[in-house]
Write an enzyme that holds these catalytic residues in place. Structure first.
Site, short mmCIF file in Angstrom:
data_model
loop_
_atom_site.label_atom_id
_atom_site.label_comp_id
_atom_site.label_asym_id
_atom_site.label_seq_id
_atom_site.Cartn_x
_atom_site.Cartn_y
_atom_site.Cartn_z
CB SER A 7 10.06 -4.26 32.11
OG SER A 7 9.35 -3.82 30.92
CG HIS A 32 7.24 -4.68 35.13
ND1 HIS A 32 6.42 -4.10 36.59
CD2 HIS A 32 7.04 -3.73 34.10
CE1 HIS A 32 5.86 -2.77 35.97
NE2 HIS A 32 6.20 -2.63 34.73
CG ASP A 34 5.36 -2.99 31.11
OD1 ASP A 34 4.94 -2.31 32.03
OD2 ASP A 34 6.91 -3.20 30.83
CG MET A 36 1.52 -1.28 27.06
SD MET A 36 2.72 -0.35 26.28
CE MET A 36 3.92 -0.17 27.58
CG HIS A 65 2.79 -1.36 34.67
ND1 HIS A 65 3.62 -0.39 34.29
CD2 HIS A 65 1.61 -0.27 34.82
CE1 HIS A 65 3.37 0.84 34.07
NE2 HIS A 65 2.15 0.90 34.68
CG MET A 67 0.72 1.18 31.34
SD MET A 67 2.18 1.16 30.69
CE MET A 67 2.62 -0.59 30.92
CG MET A 136 4.01 5.29 35.39
SD MET A 136 4.86 3.82 34.71
CE MET A 136 5.98 4.39 33.33
N GLY A 141 4.23 3.70 27.89
CA GLY A 141 3.88 3.35 26.69
C GLY A 141 4.99 2.53 25.87
CG PHE A 142 6.79 3.58 23.69
CD1 PHE A 142 6.48 2.82 22.35
CD2 PHE A 142 5.99 4.97 23.61
CE1 PHE A 142 5.45 2.90 21.34
CE2 PHE A 142 4.66 5.12 22.80
CZ PHE A 142 4.73 3.95 21.65
N GLY A 144 12.95 2.27 26.96
CA GLY A 144 13.94 2.87 26.34
C GLY A 144 13.91 4.43 26.37
CG ASP A 174 7.80 0.83 34.91
OD1 ASP A 174 8.62 0.61 34.26
OD2 ASP A 174 6.79 0.38 34.81
N GLY A 175 10.61 3.01 34.60
CA GLY A 175 10.84 3.92 33.48
C GLY A 175 12.13 4.65 33.49
N GLY A 176 13.14 4.24 32.75
CA GLY A 176 14.38 4.84 32.39
C GLY A 176 15.23 4.60 33.59
N GLY A 196 13.87 -2.11 32.16
CA GLY A 196 13.81 -2.86 30.87
C GLY A 196 15.10 -2.69 29.92
C1 DX5 Z 1 6.81 1.79 30.19
C2 DX5 Z 1 6.76 0.45 30.84
C3 DX5 Z 1 7.87 0.13 31.46
C4 DX5 Z 1 9.09 0.00 30.43
C5 DX5 Z 1 10.40 0.01 30.97
O1 DX5 Z 1 5.33 2.30 29.67
O2 DX5 Z 1 5.74 0.67 31.86
O3 DX5 Z 1 7.98 -1.13 32.36
O4 DX5 Z 1 9.10 -1.35 30.04
O5 DX5 Z 1 11.32 0.06 30.28
P1 DX5 Z 1 12.47 0.91 30.49
O6 DX5 Z 1 13.43 0.59 31.55
O7 DX5 Z 1 13.47 0.61 29.19
O8 DX5 Z 1 12.39 2.40 30.41
ZN ZN Z 2 5.76 -1.05 33.58
#
Ligand code: DX5
Ligand code: ZN
Length: 217
Positions: A7, A32, A34, A36, A65, A67, A136, A141-142, A144, A174-176, A196
């Protein structure tokens, strides 16, 4: 083989070409992206113009993706910008089935994402129309944020639904996601892992990608 989807939200945008080249060299299959809108999620990123420009940098699969609220208003533009797979949120439109069908009509792979509070059971009546379901494992949204462990159970539940009704559908998480949980996610049934901060937060994202790949072998 598990698909890794870096990402670029977590990359340095002043050096985006280097970031993309690094993950491509590391063997990532997808990029990927994102998108937003500051409404569906409390953050704003980029639109079709940036993606169209990035398209010139790499032949990697563009995994968008979205959002955004009312994703039906924007999917044609993202497809024209060069997105191969387009995933929108079930929570962002009352007409997910129609939009999934439309995505296939315009030549994209159709993806549906669910937030942490949305049950897998809500996918039952649209699973045949999905080429991807994105689970998710943080609130969107973010980059990290900390991984929400309930995602393991959701992936297992989704694996059973997908195997029964649409085995070609990819399960993406996706996420963490990081080297710490990647293997457990694949064992739970994930086909594709978005990463990411776990990649771009490292000195050498390509080396980290190869390390994750080795952990999954
Ligand atoms: C969050 C995004 C993710 C994000 C993942 O809303 O959809 O794709 O970039 O980032 P990490 O892997 O750092 O959680
Ligand atoms: Zn994403």
């Amino acid at each position: 083989m598990t698909i890794i989807a870096p990402s670029i939200l977590a990359a340095d945008f002043a050096r985006i070409d280097e970031a993309i080249a690094a993950v491509q060299a590391g063997g990532a299959e997808y990029l990927h992206l994102d998108v937003m809108d500051g409404r569906f999620v409390p953050n704003i990123t980029w639109g079709p113009k940036i993606i169209e420009d990035l398209r010139k940098l790499t032949p990697m699969v563009f995994d968008a993706h979205l959002m955004v609220v009312e994703p039906e208003r924007y999917v044609d533009d993202f497809r024209a910008a060069g997105c191969d797979r387009i995933t929108f949120h079930l929570e962002a439109t009352p007409h997910a089935q129609r939009l999934l069908v439309h995505l296939r009509d315009i030549g994209a792979k159709a993806g549906l994402a669910i937030c942490p509070q949305t049950p897998v059971a809500l996918l039952q009546d649209v699973i045949e129309e999905c080429d991807t379901v994105l689970v998710m494992s943080v609130n969107p949204g973010f980059s990290g944020q900390a991984f929400i462990p309930r995602a393991f159970e959701k992936v297992r539940e989704l694996r059973a639904l997908v195997d029964l009704r649409n085995p070609a559908c990819l399960i993406e998480v996706d996420g963490g996601v990081s080297a710490q949980n990647a293997r457990d996610l694949v064992e739970a049934g994930a086909d594709a892992l978005v990463m990411g901060a776990a990649l771009f937060g490292k000195e050498d994202p390509a080396a980290e990608l190869r390390r994750v790949r080795a952990l999954l072998a």
